[in-house]
Design an enzyme around this catalytic site. Structure first.
Site, PDB file in Angstrom:
ATOM      1  CE  LYS A  13      -2.481   0.646   3.714  1.00 59.28           C
ATOM      2  NZ  LYS A  13      -2.138   1.910   4.434  1.00 59.28           N
ATOM      3  NE  ARG A  88      -5.521   3.628  12.058  1.00 58.56           N
ATOM      4  CZ  ARG A  88      -4.571   2.868  11.534  1.00 58.56           C
ATOM      5  NH1 ARG A  88      -4.771   1.564  11.447  1.00 58.56           N
ATOM      6  NH2 ARG A  88      -3.449   3.388  11.103  1.00 58.56           N
TER       7      ARG A  88
END
Length: 216
Positions: A13, A88
């Site tokens: 990522k 998150r």
């Protein structure tokens, strides 16, 4: 283009985010980076965050979303942004949605770099480090002499968080935390899964195929 980027440890990522930011001329916004920058610059929100950080506590969502809101209104976000490390949790996703609607920068696409756990374990557990800072890999980047750094001759070692049992635990935690978010954005019709098993170039091309229509 307004993007959130997801990907488990070892999915590449960070590498993709760096190249995408350059390619599309949009900032790669890591929540950890902007949090530290606000603390360093002594902003009002940064000082509030520091109170919690100094006590070893998590920065509350309302402080974090305020910092993100301010960052997304900076001039370099005029062509879009790429959020990394946020949201998150589902409450964070809902808070982000409200903020983005208020500032007129709603999310357009959520990219999820998907790699099977077995491959992620091979990628991470095969990594070897040297105290001089060089890194190697038992599959992708072998040193000339087994167990020895090419640069300084030092002995290579495996970081504790790269050991297989630790990697498996990290992946389990990531999956448990991220699955509700994957479902949340999938239900909204803006999630795109990217096959992260190919080369860096292959994955980059896949992502560009998805993002090009959103280019401003």
């Amino acid at each position: 283009m307004n993007i959130v980027l997801f990907g488990p440890p070892g999915a590449g990522k960070g590498t993709q985010a760096k190249e995408l930011a350059k390619h599309y001329n949009i900032p790669h916004i890591s929540t950890g980076d902007i949090l530290r920058a606000n603390v360093r610059e002594g902003t009002k929100l940064g000082m509030k965050a520091k109170e919690y950080m100094d006590k070893g506590e998590l920065v509350p969502d309302e402080v974090l979303i305020g910092i993100i809101r301010d960052r997304l209104q900076q001039p370099d976000c005029k062509n879009g942004y790429m959020l990394d490390g946020y949201p998150r949790t589902l409450p964070q996703a809902e808070a982000l949605k409200e903020i983005l609607e208020k500032i007129g920068k709603p999310l357009e696409v959520v990219l999820n770099i998907d790699v099977p756990d077995d491959e992620l374990i091979d990628r991470l557990s095969g990594r070897r480090m040297c105290s001089c800072g060089e890194s190697y890999h038992l599959i992708f980047n072998l040193p000339l002499k087994e167990g020895t750094c090419d640069s300084c001759g030092g002995k290579l070692y495996q970081r504790d968080d790269d050991k297989e049992e630790v990697v498996r635990q990290r992946l389990e935690v990531y999956a448990a935390k991220t699955k509700p978010l994957i479902d949340y954005y999938s239900d909204r019709g803006i999630l795109v899964n990217i096959d992260g098993t190919g080369s860096v170039e292959d994955v980059f091309r896949q992502i560009c195929d998805v993002l090009d229509p959103y280019r401003k």
